[in-house]
Design an enzyme around this catalytic site. Sequence first.
Site, mmCIF file in Angstrom:
data_model
loop_
_atom_site.group_PDB
_atom_site.id
_atom_site.type_symbol
_atom_site.label_atom_id
_atom_site.label_comp_id
_atom_site.label_asym_id
_atom_site.label_seq_id
_atom_site.Cartn_x
_atom_site.Cartn_y
_atom_site.Cartn_z
ATOM 1 C CB THR A 39 -0.879 -0.103 1.258
ATOM 2 O OG1 THR A 39 -1.617 -1.306 1.151
ATOM 3 C CG2 THR A 39 -1.773 1.073 1.470
ATOM 4 C CB THR A 53 -3.950 -0.486 -0.951
ATOM 5 O OG1 THR A 53 -3.292 -1.742 -0.883
ATOM 6 C CG2 THR A 53 -5.437 -0.694 -0.759
ATOM 7 C CD GLU A 83 -7.662 -3.529 -1.544
ATOM 8 O OE1 GLU A 83 -7.013 -3.776 -0.522
ATOM 9 O OE2 GLU A 83 -7.187 -2.907 -2.507
ATOM 10 C CB SER A 131 -9.639 -0.696 4.615
ATOM 11 O OG SER A 131 -8.344 -0.164 4.543
ATOM 12 C CB SER A 132 -5.893 -1.977 8.486
ATOM 13 O OG SER A 132 -6.437 -3.233 8.774
HETATM 14 O O1 DON Z 1 -7.002 -2.049 3.127
HETATM 15 C C1 DON Z 1 -6.219 -2.703 3.799
HETATM 16 O O2 DON Z 1 -6.216 -2.714 5.004
HETATM 17 C C2 DON Z 1 -5.160 -3.527 3.082
HETATM 18 N N1 DON Z 1 -5.629 -3.894 1.775
HETATM 19 C C3 DON Z 1 -3.898 -2.729 3.029
HETATM 20 C C4 DON Z 1 -2.768 -3.505 2.418
HETATM 21 C C5 DON Z 1 -1.437 -3.007 2.782
HETATM 22 O O3 DON Z 1 -1.283 -2.071 3.515
HETATM 23 C C6 DON Z 1 -0.283 -3.763 2.242
HETATM 24 N N2 DON Z 1 0.928 -3.060 2.515
HETATM 25 N N3 DON Z 1 1.930 -3.321 2.912
#
Ligand code: DON
Length: 554
Positions: free
Chosen positions: A364, A382, A403, A435-436
């Site tokens: 991301t 992301t 996703e 999501s985070s």
């Molecule tokens: O939306 C989310 O929480 C995840 N798809 C984020 C993915 C992410 O941060 C990967 N990175 N290192």
Amino acid sequence: MHISNLFCVLISFIFLACNSNQKHPGAVVTGHPEATKIGIKVLEEGGNAVDASIAVQLALAVCFPSAGNLGGGGFMVARMHDGSSYALDFRETAPKRSTTNMYLDQNENIIDSLSTYGPLAVGVPGTIDGIFEAHNKFGKISIDTLFNHAIRLALKGFEITERQANAFNYYQEDFEKFNPNNSYLQALNWQKGDTLRQIDLGKTLTIIRNKGRKGFYEGEIANNIVSTIENQGILSLSDLKEYKSKWRDPITLEFKNYKLISMPPPSSGGIALSQLLIKIFNFSLEDIEHNSTEYIHLLSELEKRVYADRSQHLGDNDFYDVPIHRLLNKKYNQQRASTINFRQATPSDSISAGLFNLNESEETTHFSITDSFGNAVAVTTTLNTSYGSKIFVNNSGFLLNNEMDDFSAKPGSPNTYGLIGSQANSIEPGKRMLSSMTPSILEKNDNLFLVLGSPGGSTIITSVFQTILNVILFDMNIQHAVDNKRFHHQWKPEYIYIEKNLASDSIIKSLQNMGHYIKERNSIGHVNAIIYDKNTISIGVDKRGDNSGEILNN
Ligand code: DON
């Protein structure tokens, strides 16, 4: 009015006037030097922070293809110069033909990799809709100008970094497997400094620039997306045509002399970060030492309780009634924090999510931008994991996200980040996956103070949390706050993940003696931040990646 009262009123007025005219030189901190350069250029051309964020986002789609994207989604949190705040949700949605059990076999077991690799992993992309939505509301300079920077970068090319060369080589097999007739970054031994030119991507960006939102969601590009995955995918032309990003009310939390502005569902970020902040300031922290046994224990225990709530109660609020007010209730958080034993880890199995009456009402990228008008923007976008589904859209030069793995494919079964979920985050057509991502802005004494966020899947929330504590509790300057080693607990699995060299052997031993399980990680999060403190602007650029930052020179 008594003369002394008049004097006080006058002084307050002058103070307020000075604050609202607080000089903001502006700054850009992003995941790649080329994107930072473009962001600064837009600010120099008179664009505001939202304009710069659009140009940066498009530039990242070119120069940071593992995460920057046209085929994914994200969130923007903005605080404008007048103090108003906004949250834009351009998160992907589940295609109409998706079903709750689409990743399960006949025995209801999860089919390996189906939600992370290939056509079925793809959610309906939101980035381009988000860009036009943000520009319609706040854009100051023409959208053409903003697109032109990225188009030029795609056609002219740029020199890749060492980290990128390694990643391009590492993912060759996956790219070949998922794009047998459509070479992407293939058949080369990439080296640092090689030039990456992307002619198809340049054409795609030109079509979108000329035709607007429709240039992506209808016509040639939409047809290319659907035909690329048509054999096994479920994404349809009408999914694309009907995608809509949404303005939402940000999550806000006032604590001490600060106000947090962060992302609401479908991100868990704003709620989880608020829960952590409410809980931690329930304790007296004067004597706590940074990254000591006590500190790591306390934060891990708080995090377990918050992630247990996340797994049960959080999902897309348009589909599932997320008990936002209950989750943010001060007494509720204090009560949950009060179950922490300071000598002993509470086993994750004996922690569950809070009970409410529910009928009651690593890829991301994050960038932070401020401008000289006093506006601030925090954006996290992301494709989900590195290079998303690994599917490269035919003749169009960009990758599609994976996703769908952020949904809970089966209650209680972990996703790629080990996060488990429940019905709140089950798959439903049109629903957004939880999501985070935690793009966040902090005010101090009603003024813009801190703009930050991070990639890192489930560790995003705890990376942002620790960076905030480093600044407001341990008085670190922002670069030091970002550089500092991090740790993370997410309730399940039952580990404290600790960055290498964070804790001495004796701290690790004492945590183990308290009942904690420890796992070392090379790196947790990439926080990119801007701070205004005592009328000085500073940036925090995370050296864990190719991040870069610049302060506008004016
Ligand atoms: O939306 C989310 O929480 C995840 N798809 C984020 C993915 C992410 O941060 C990967 N990175 N290192």
